[in-house]
Design an enzyme around this catalytic site. Structure first.
Site, mmCIF file in Angstrom:
data_model
loop_
_atom_site.group_PDB
_atom_site.id
_atom_site.type_symbol
_atom_site.label_atom_id
_atom_site.label_comp_id
_atom_site.label_asym_id
_atom_site.label_seq_id
_atom_site.Cartn_x
_atom_site.Cartn_y
_atom_site.Cartn_z
ATOM 1 N N HIS A 187 3.967 3.606 12.778
ATOM 2 C CA HIS A 187 2.983 4.680 12.926
ATOM 3 C C HIS A 187 3.508 5.813 13.816
ATOM 4 C CE1 HIS A 187 -0.948 2.609 11.431
ATOM 5 N NE2 HIS A 187 0.100 2.356 10.655
ATOM 6 N N ASP A 239 6.054 2.483 6.450
ATOM 7 C CA ASP A 239 4.835 1.696 6.345
ATOM 8 C C ASP A 239 3.917 2.421 5.367
ATOM 9 O OD1 ASP A 239 2.495 0.252 6.739
ATOM 10 O OD2 ASP A 239 2.075 1.143 8.690
ATOM 11 N N GLU A 253 -5.299 1.210 2.360
ATOM 12 C CA GLU A 253 -4.996 0.148 3.319
ATOM 13 C C GLU A 253 -5.142 0.618 4.757
ATOM 14 O OE1 GLU A 253 -2.579 -2.443 5.983
ATOM 15 O OE2 GLU A 253 -2.423 -0.289 5.607
ATOM 16 N N GLU A 254 -4.713 1.844 5.044
ATOM 17 C CA GLU A 254 -4.812 2.357 6.405
ATOM 18 C C GLU A 254 -6.266 2.525 6.853
ATOM 19 O OE1 GLU A 254 -2.447 2.391 8.335
ATOM 20 O OE2 GLU A 254 -0.587 2.675 7.214
ATOM 21 N N ASP A 259 4.367 -5.807 3.448
ATOM 22 C CA ASP A 259 4.129 -4.711 4.373
ATOM 23 C C ASP A 259 5.212 -4.754 5.440
ATOM 24 O OD1 ASP A 259 2.887 -2.573 5.700
ATOM 25 O OD2 ASP A 259 0.884 -3.359 5.290
ATOM 26 N N HIS A 276 0.839 -1.210 0.000
ATOM 27 C CA HIS A 276 0.000 0.000 0.000
ATOM 28 C C HIS A 276 0.866 1.248 0.000
ATOM 29 C CE1 HIS A 276 0.312 1.155 4.355
ATOM 30 N NE2 HIS A 276 0.487 -0.145 4.533
#
Length: 342
Positions: free
Chosen positions: A320, A186, A220-221, A240, A69
C-alpha cells in the site's frame, strides 16, 4: 517446471498500465476478458462486475476456486476548491504521505482524463514556515491539475465533478535482476500469476484434476470483493501479496503461505497441503501470520459461503505504498498453483 516468464511479465506490465481503483474496473476487465479468450477459457461476469474464468477438470463433483483482485488503491474527487485544485477522498486504505508528490489522473464520468499532481496544501518550504510539520492527512492534500484553471467554475468547464475517480501513476519498473517495483503489485502480481497458471495449462495441454474457477474481484480493497462467489465452489485459495516487515518471515523472492490473518485461521488441511507441496517441489516458501490483513477468502467467508479457504502469494515489500517484489516469487506462486490443482 518452466513457467513462461516473458508472458507473465507482459501481462503484469499491461495490467499495471490500466487504471483500476476499486469499482473503476471496466477497462481492465475488458483486457482480462480479451486475454482469457486468447487462452480458450470461458469468461463470465457477475452483476457486481467480478470475473469468473472456468477451466474444466478431469473429475466432476468438486470445484477448486482461485481468486485474485484487480482493483487497486486510488481516490475520488471530494470537492473542488475555489483556487481550481481538487480535494480528495481515499479509495482503499493508505497513509497520506505515500501519495505525496505522486502523479495522478482524474477520470470524468464522460470518459475524459486529466493529469495532475497530489500535493499538500503547503507544498513549498520557501513559502510556508511550517510546511515540514504539516500533518499528513488527506484533509491537507489536494490535486494540482495540469490545466489552465484558477476557479471551481473553470474546473467544471473541463467536465470534472465531485465523485470522479482518481488513479495513481504506477511508475512500474522491471529490472534485469528480477526485481519489479510499482504501485499496485497488490494484487496485479497475483493476477499475473493466475495468467501464468492458465497459460501453462493451455500451452502444455494440461487439465487440472478438478474443475477450477478463477474469480477476479473488483472490490477487494473495499472488503467485499468476493462476498459472493459461484455457489458450486468447494474451496477457495486467494492469490494475493505476502506482506513483509516486523516479525514476518517473507521476502520478495518467496511465496507466502498465510496461516492466519485478521479474519482468523485459514483451513488447516489446505495450509498443510500447500506446505507439503512446497517442500516436495522445492518451492521457496514461508508461512506467516498477518494481523492487519484480509483477503478475498475473508470476504467470501463473511458473506456466508460454505468453503474451505487458503491464501498464498508473492512477497511484496512496502504494501500500500511504493511496492516491490521479485519475478521468482510470482513464478513460484504460479508453480505452486499448478502442483496444487494437478
Amino acid at each position: 517446471m518452466m513457467i513462461n516468464e516473458s508472458y507473465v511479465k507482459e501481462i503484469l506490465k499491461n495490467l499495471l498500465e490500466i487504471p483500476s481503483p476499486s469499482g473503476f474496473y471496466h477497462d481492465i476487465m475488458a483486457y482480462i476478458n480479451s486475454e482469457v479468450n486468447k487462452l480458450g477459457y470461458t469468461f463470465e461476469t457477475t452483476n457486481k462486475g467480478c470475473g469468473v474464468i472456468t477451466i474444466p477438470g478431469q473429475e466432476e463433483g468438486y470445484i477448486v476456486g482461485l481468486s485474485a483482485h484487480v482493483d487497486t488503491l486510488g481516490a475520488m474527487v471530494r470537492s473542488i476548491n475555489g483556487s481550481g485544485t481538487l480535494r480528495l477522498t481515499s479509495v482503499g486504505g493508505y497513509m497520506g504521505q505515500t501519495i505525496e508528490g505522486e502523479y495522478c489522473k482524474v477520470h470524468t464520468r464522460d470518459g475524459k482524463v486529466y493529469d495532475g499532481t497530489i500535493l499538500t496544501t503547503q507544498p513549498s518550504v520557501h513559502v510556508y514556515s511550517d510546511a515540514r510539520k504539516q500533518e499528513r492527512t488527506l484533509e491537507n492534500y489536494e490535486i494540482r491539475l495540469d490545466e489552465d484553471v484558477d476557479s471551481d467554475e473553470s474546473v467544471r468547464e473541463l467536465g470534472i465533478e465531485v465523485g470522479d475517480y482518481v488513479s495513481f501513476d504506477p511508475r512500474a519498473r522491471f529490472f534485469d535482476n528480477g526485481f519489479i517495483k510499482s504501485r499496485h503489485l497488490d494484487d496485479k502480481a497475483g493476477v499475473a500469476a493466475l495468467f501464468g497458471f492458465m497459460e501453462h495449462l493451455n500451452t502444455n495441454n494440461l487439465q487440472p484434476r478438478h474443475t477450477v474457477k478463477i474469480f477476479i474481484s473488483v472490490y477487494e480493497e473495499m472488503g467485499h470483493g468476493s462476498s459472493f462467489i459461484p455457489q458450486d465452489i468447494d474451496e477457495l485459495i486467494a492469490v494475493d501479496m505476502g506482506a513483509m516487515g516486523d516479525d514476518l518471515q517473507c521476502t520478495e523472492k518467496q511465496v507466502s503461505i498465510c496461516a492466519k490473518d485478521s479474519s482468523g485461521p485459514y483451513d488447516y488441511d489446505i495450509v498443510n497441503r500447500l506446505v507439503a507441496l512446497s517442500k516436495e517441489k522445492e518451492i521457496n516458501y514461508v508461512v506467516d501470520i498477518y494481523p492487519f490483513y484480509g483477503s478475498d477468502v475473508s470476504a467470501a467467508l463473511r458473506g456466508g459461503n460454505d468453503i474451505k479457504g487458503g491464501l498464498i502469494g508473492p512477497g511484496v515489500h512496502a504494501s500500500h505504498s511504493m511496492e516491490r517484489t521479485h519475478i521468482n516469487a510470482i513464478l513460484d506462486t504460479t508453480k505452486l498453483l499448478v502442483y496444487y490443482t494437478a
